[in-house]
Design a protein around this motif. Structure first.
Motif, PDB file in Angstrom:
ATOM      1  N   ILE A  25      10.699  -2.842  -3.886  1.00 19.99           N
ATOM      2  CA  ILE A  25      10.411  -3.596  -4.247  1.00 19.99           C
ATOM      3  C   ILE A  25       8.874  -4.067  -5.114  1.00 19.99           C
ATOM      4  O   ILE A  25       8.011  -2.390  -4.646  1.00 19.99           O
ATOM      5  N   ALA A  26       8.479  -4.959  -5.215  1.00 25.30           N
ATOM      6  CA  ALA A  26       6.732  -5.085  -5.665  1.00 25.30           C
ATOM      7  C   ALA A  26       6.805  -6.712  -4.976  1.00 25.30           C
ATOM      8  O   ALA A  26       7.976  -7.377  -4.995  1.00 25.30           O
ATOM      9  N   VAL A  27       5.948  -6.916  -4.541  1.00 24.88           N
ATOM     10  CA  VAL A  27       4.764  -7.312  -3.876  1.00 24.88           C
ATOM     11  C   VAL A  27       3.402  -7.773  -4.451  1.00 24.88           C
ATOM     12  O   VAL A  27       3.185  -7.160  -4.843  1.00 24.88           O
ATOM     13  N   ALA A  28       3.053  -9.537  -5.130  1.00 22.41           N
ATOM     14  CA  ALA A  28       2.146 -10.071  -5.316  1.00 22.41           C
ATOM     15  C   ALA A  28       1.464 -10.903  -4.247  1.00 22.41           C
ATOM     16  O   ALA A  28       2.424 -11.460  -3.824  1.00 22.41           O
ATOM     17  N   GLY A  29       0.629 -10.722  -3.830  1.00 23.35           N
ATOM     18  CA  GLY A  29      -0.068 -11.866  -3.288  1.00 23.35           C
ATOM     19  C   GLY A  29      -2.162 -11.656  -2.876  1.00 23.35           C
ATOM     20  O   GLY A  29      -2.758 -11.193  -3.476  1.00 23.35           O
ATOM     21  N   THR A  30      -2.174 -11.713  -1.863  1.00 19.62           N
ATOM     22  CA  THR A  30      -3.722 -11.796  -1.866  1.00 19.62           C
ATOM     23  C   THR A  30      -3.319 -11.240  -0.604  1.00 19.62           C
ATOM     24  O   THR A  30      -2.793 -10.981   0.356  1.00 19.62           O
ATOM     25  N   VAL A  31      -5.223  -9.893  -0.031  1.00 19.52           N
ATOM     26  CA  VAL A  31      -4.935  -9.673   0.881  1.00 19.52           C
ATOM     27  C   VAL A  31      -5.992 -11.111   2.261  1.00 19.52           C
ATOM     28  O   VAL A  31      -7.134 -11.618   1.818  1.00 19.52           O
ATOM     29  N   ALA A  32      -5.279 -10.625   3.166  1.00 16.04           N
ATOM     30  CA  ALA A  32      -6.021 -11.921   4.393  1.00 16.04           C
ATOM     31  C   ALA A  32      -5.939 -10.869   4.927  1.00 16.04           C
ATOM     32  O   ALA A  32      -5.929 -10.115   5.733  1.00 16.04           O
ATOM     33  N   ALA A  33      -7.630 -10.921   5.812  1.00 18.75           N
ATOM     34  CA  ALA A  33      -8.019 -10.606   7.340  1.00 18.75           C
ATOM     35  C   ALA A  33      -6.627 -11.344   8.661  1.00 18.75           C
ATOM     36  O   ALA A  33      -6.463 -12.247   8.740  1.00 18.75           O
ATOM     37  N   ARG A  34      -6.638  -9.734   9.750  1.00 18.11           N
ATOM     38  CA  ARG A  34      -5.502 -10.196  10.072  1.00 18.11           C
ATOM     39  C   ARG A  34      -6.703 -10.955  11.569  1.00 18.11           C
ATOM     40  O   ARG A  34      -7.868 -10.610  11.814  1.00 18.11           O
ATOM     41  N   SER A  35      -5.639 -11.821  12.619  1.00 17.84           N
ATOM     42  CA  SER A  35      -7.103 -12.291  13.568  1.00 17.84           C
ATOM     43  C   SER A  35      -7.617 -11.177  14.575  1.00 17.84           C
ATOM     44  O   SER A  35      -6.321  -9.805  14.842  1.00 17.84           O
ATOM     45  N   GLU A  36      -7.548 -11.341  15.334  1.00 15.66           N
ATOM     46  CA  GLU A  36      -9.073 -10.254  16.151  1.00 15.66           C
ATOM     47  C   GLU A  36      -7.290  -9.363  16.781  1.00 15.66           C
ATOM     48  O   GLU A  36      -7.443  -7.619  16.813  1.00 15.66           O
ATOM     49  N   LYS A  37      -6.348 -10.172  17.272  1.00 14.89           N
ATOM     50  CA  LYS A  37      -5.551 -10.084  18.281  1.00 14.89           C
ATOM     51  C   LYS A  37      -4.469  -8.805  17.261  1.00 14.89           C
ATOM     52  O   LYS A  37      -2.810  -8.929  18.502  1.00 14.89           O
ATOM     53  N   ASP A  38      -4.326  -9.431  15.999  1.00 12.99           N
ATOM     54  CA  ASP A  38      -3.353  -8.432  15.329  1.00 12.99           C
ATOM     55  C   ASP A  38      -3.682  -7.655  14.870  1.00 12.99           C
ATOM     56  O   ASP A  38      -2.454  -7.371  14.135  1.00 12.99           O
ATOM     57  N   ILE A  39      -5.356  -6.909  14.867  1.00 12.83           N
ATOM     58  CA  ILE A  39      -5.173  -6.220  14.553  1.00 12.83           C
ATOM     59  C   ILE A  39      -4.582  -5.359  14.408  1.00 12.83           C
ATOM     60  O   ILE A  39      -4.262  -4.302  16.537  1.00 12.83           O
ATOM     61  N   ASN A  40      -3.774  -3.692  14.474  1.00 14.55           N
ATOM     62  CA  ASN A  40      -3.757  -2.521  14.381  1.00 14.55           C
ATOM     63  C   ASN A  40      -4.144  -1.777  14.272  1.00 14.55           C
ATOM     64  O   ASN A  40      -4.380  -0.941  13.082  1.00 14.55           O
ATOM     65  N   PRO A  41      -5.094  -0.677  15.206  1.00 18.42           N
ATOM     66  CA  PRO A  41      -5.864   0.178  15.032  1.00 18.42           C
ATOM     67  C   PRO A  41      -4.850   1.678  14.755  1.00 18.42           C
ATOM     68  O   PRO A  41      -5.389   2.172  14.159  1.00 18.42           O
ATOM     69  N   SER A  42      -3.719   1.402  14.783  1.00 13.26           N
ATOM     70  CA  SER A  42      -2.911   2.730  14.013  1.00 13.26           C
ATOM     71  C   SER A  42      -2.690   2.876  13.199  1.00 13.26           C
ATOM     72  O   SER A  42      -2.408   4.224  12.750  1.00 13.26           O
ATOM     73  N   MET A  43      -2.877   1.707  12.095  1.00 11.99           N
ATOM     74  CA  MET A  43      -2.585   1.809  10.790  1.00 11.99           C
ATOM     75  C   MET A  43      -3.771   1.635   9.596  1.00 11.99           C
ATOM     76  O   MET A  43      -5.099   1.448  10.331  1.00 11.99           O
ATOM     77  N   ALA A  44      -4.168   2.689   9.204  1.00 11.41           N
ATOM     78  CA  ALA A  44      -5.230   2.818   8.319  1.00 11.41           C
ATOM     79  C   ALA A  44      -5.944   1.282   7.188  1.00 11.41           C
ATOM     80  O   ALA A  44      -6.627   0.600   7.342  1.00 11.41           O
TER      81      ALA A  44
END
Length: 620
Positions: free
Chosen positions: A74-93
């Motif tokens: 697929i292709a996705v067009a969108g806007t980059v948004a910050a995750r909330s502190e509790k949703d940050i995934n440290p195992s992903m770059a």
């Protein structure tokens, strides 16, 4: 979507990119529909980005997002948004951000997968892989898995680093022919029939050996090639019918320069691709010492457990098995001046090894042609009423034969309390070495004597025997190949004492694998003809097979030598894989066949007719 071409990859977005409008292309790794929200893990070879389809998305985008399945492209067009502190995934770059989708376009859908692209682990953390035949049949899917992508990427980086280093040292990359004359020796050739020359065949090269020597005669003093080679031999985990080697040759050189050049190449490759620092010099071990100390000419040196000569023990008891090994007197023992009674002192493990565990080690020795594995444990002596001066005794196995000899044996072998003593005795020195060497290798694994994921130990094996006696055919043959230069001090005695001759050749080993083999080459046609005669090649046969090479030597051939590290095996070891299948994009299986395209396959009769080939069935 009006524009579907990606503006970023799935592995590069970070918190600093928040607010940017982006387009991503990739495969749906997984999708979670939570009613009002859909979360999509979008993957390409650079990484994974989480895409979120929320309240701000159109009904059409929500509908498309809800229809997505694993491996849709697929292709996705969108806007980059910050995750909330509790949703940050440290195992992903990319774990600090997500992309809020405004548009989605499905390039192509995917059928139900034959196996999961995502990593599957058991409760103990063990990775569960699909059946290998299934992986090879759907190799294009297998190659989407992250470990396989890392393997192939590293292979590309190693190849680039090789070209980068050797070019910087003045080497020229020169291609040699793929269709060559068949010169059967060693492994079987793959033959290619010629349509325009009925009844005649080309051979696919087992190596560029003869042609790279001709390049030296031609004046190209530093040659290399990322060479494809072919050998019709039974496949194993670290072998393939077609494989790749880093082929190198140098003129006006000597062994030390070839070794130093190869060391520099390996240092550059490991630093450039793994940021791993190798030592400036690799160990150099004589062939006989490698067998005597480690039981192999490709020793694993990540752990320091050396074998010892125990011939002195034959005179300390009437244990007949030891007398046979210590007194062995065949050609092999006379040649190497070593005994066939070998010992291993395994430190501080006697209390951990049960009889059953020792029997498992004995099975390893027997698989490697030992008659058995003798053993005893060093324990504290219990003597009443007075303690002995040494305070030690032997227990179990063959201990009863050596009662009262504890002090002498422990002193000579360097053994102490709670050590396990293991012995192999054989009339053949090399058989004893190989069998106990296999036990040593097993102990390294069982006792975790090295870190299999974070250690690389290179070594050079040098001073190989030039000739080996073929008992079945009753003649001498070369240990490596017939173009190796004998060490000069043996030239006068080549014919009178072939068994004593050492070759000016060398193997590079890494973590228990042979990584490369090389040698200085013969450049004197008279010397080359002497070698042909010793191994039983008549003038006619030698002329037919190698006449063009010997003829070239008559026109001022320079001294030269080279080496050829195996690229597949190198990357396998760098990635800590157990099979080169894991670092080749499209390998054959262990039957030298491809389940992906069903090769080898039958061909049309018209093709056979053009090649003047008739296929007949063998009698069963």
């Amino acid at each position: 979507m009006e524009n579907t071409k990606r503006t970023v990859t799935c592995g590069e977005l970070r918190k600093a990119d928040v607010g940017k409008s982006v387009i991503l292309n990739g495969w749906v790794s997984r999708s979670r529909d939570l009613g009002g929200l859909v979360f999509i893990q979008l993957r390409d070879r650079y990484g994974i980005t989480q895409v979120m389809v929320g309240d701000g998305a159109s009904d059409e985008v929500k509908k498309i997002a809800s229809s997505l399945k694993s491996e849709y492209c697929i292709a996705v067009a969108g806007t980059v948004a910050a995750r909330s502190e509790k949703d940050i995934n440290p195992s992903m770059a990319t774990g600090e951000i997500e992309v809020e989708a405004k548009e989605i376009e499905i390039f192509t859908t995917s059928q139900e997968l034959p196996f999961s692209i995502e990593e599957v682990r058991q409760k103990d953390g063990t990775i569960v892989l699909p059946n290998e035949d299934l992986r090879l049949k759907y190799r294009y899917l297998d190659l989407r898995r992250e470990p396989m992508q890392k393997n192939i990427i590293l292979r590309s980086q190693v190849t680039f680093a090789t070209r980068e280093y050797l070019t910087s040292k003045g080497f020229l990359e020169i291609e040699t022919p793929t269709f060559i004359k068949s010169t059967p020796e060693g492994a079987r050739d793959y033959l290619v029939p010629s349509r325009v020359h009925p009844g005649k065949f080309y051979s696919l090269p087992q190596s560029p050996q003869l042609y790279k020597q001709l390049l030296m005669v031609s004046g190209f003093d530093k040659y290399f090639q990322i060479a494809r080679c072919y050998r019709d031999e039974d496949a194993r985990g670290d072998r393939q019918p077609e494989f790749t080697q880093i082929d190198m040759e140098m003129s006006f050189t000597n062994r030390e320069e070839v070794l130093e050049t190869t060391e520099g190449l390996m240092q550059h490759i490991f630093k450039k691709t793994l940021n791993y620092d190798l030592p400036a010099k690799f160990d150099r071990i004589a062939w006989e010492d490698a067998f005597d100390l480690y039981g192999s000419d490709k020793p694993d040196l990540r752990f320091d457990l050396k074998m010892q000569d125990a011939a002195f023990m034959a005179n300390l008891s009437d244990f007949n098995a030891f007398k046979a090994g210590a007194a062995a007197s065949g050609k092999e023992i006379e040649r190497h001046k070593r005994s066939g009674l070998k010992a291993l002192v395994v430190k501080n493990v006697a209390d951990k090894y049960s009889r059953k565990m020792i029997e498992a080690l004995e099975s390893v020795a027997k698989i490697n042609h030992a008659k058995g594995l003798a053993w005893m444990k060093v324990v504290s002596a219990v003597v009443e009423p007075v303690e002995t001066t040494t305070g030690i005794a032997f227990e179990g196995g063959i201990s009863k034969f050596f009662a009262g000899k504890e002090s002498e044996i422990c002193t000579k072998l360097g053994a102490e309390k709670n050590d396990l003593l293991l012995f192999v005795s054989d009339e053949k020195w090399q058989t004893a070495c190989v069998a106990l060497g296999a036990v040593r290798k097993q102990l390294g694994k069982d006792l975790n004597l090295y870190d299999p994921k974070d250690e690389f130990h290179f070594a050079w094996i040098i001073d190989f025997p030039y000739f080996a006696w073929n008992e079945d055919e009753n003649h001498w043959e070369t240990e490596h190949h017939m173009f190796t230069l004998p060490q000069k001090k043996y030239w006068d005695t080549l014919e009178s004492d072939p068994g004593a001759v050492k070759g000016d050749l060398y193997d590079l080993v890494l973590n228990g694998y042979e990584l490369a083999s090389g040698s200085m080459r013969i450049n004197d046609p008279a010397l080359q003809e002497r070698i042909f005669e010793i191994v039983g090649y008549s003038r006619e046969r030698a002329e037919k097979a190698f006449g063009f090479l010997v003829q070239a030597f008559k026109f001022g051939a320079p001294p030269h030598g080279g080496i050829a590290p195996g690229l597949d095996r190198l990357v396998m070891l760098m990635r800590h894989e157990e099979s080169i299948h894991e670092v080749i994009a499209f390998p054959k299986n262990n039957l030298a066949a491809s389940s992906l395209d069903d090769s080898p396959s039958e061909v049309e009769q018209s093709q056979l007719d053009e090649l003047h080939i008739a296929v007949t069935e063998r009698e069963k």
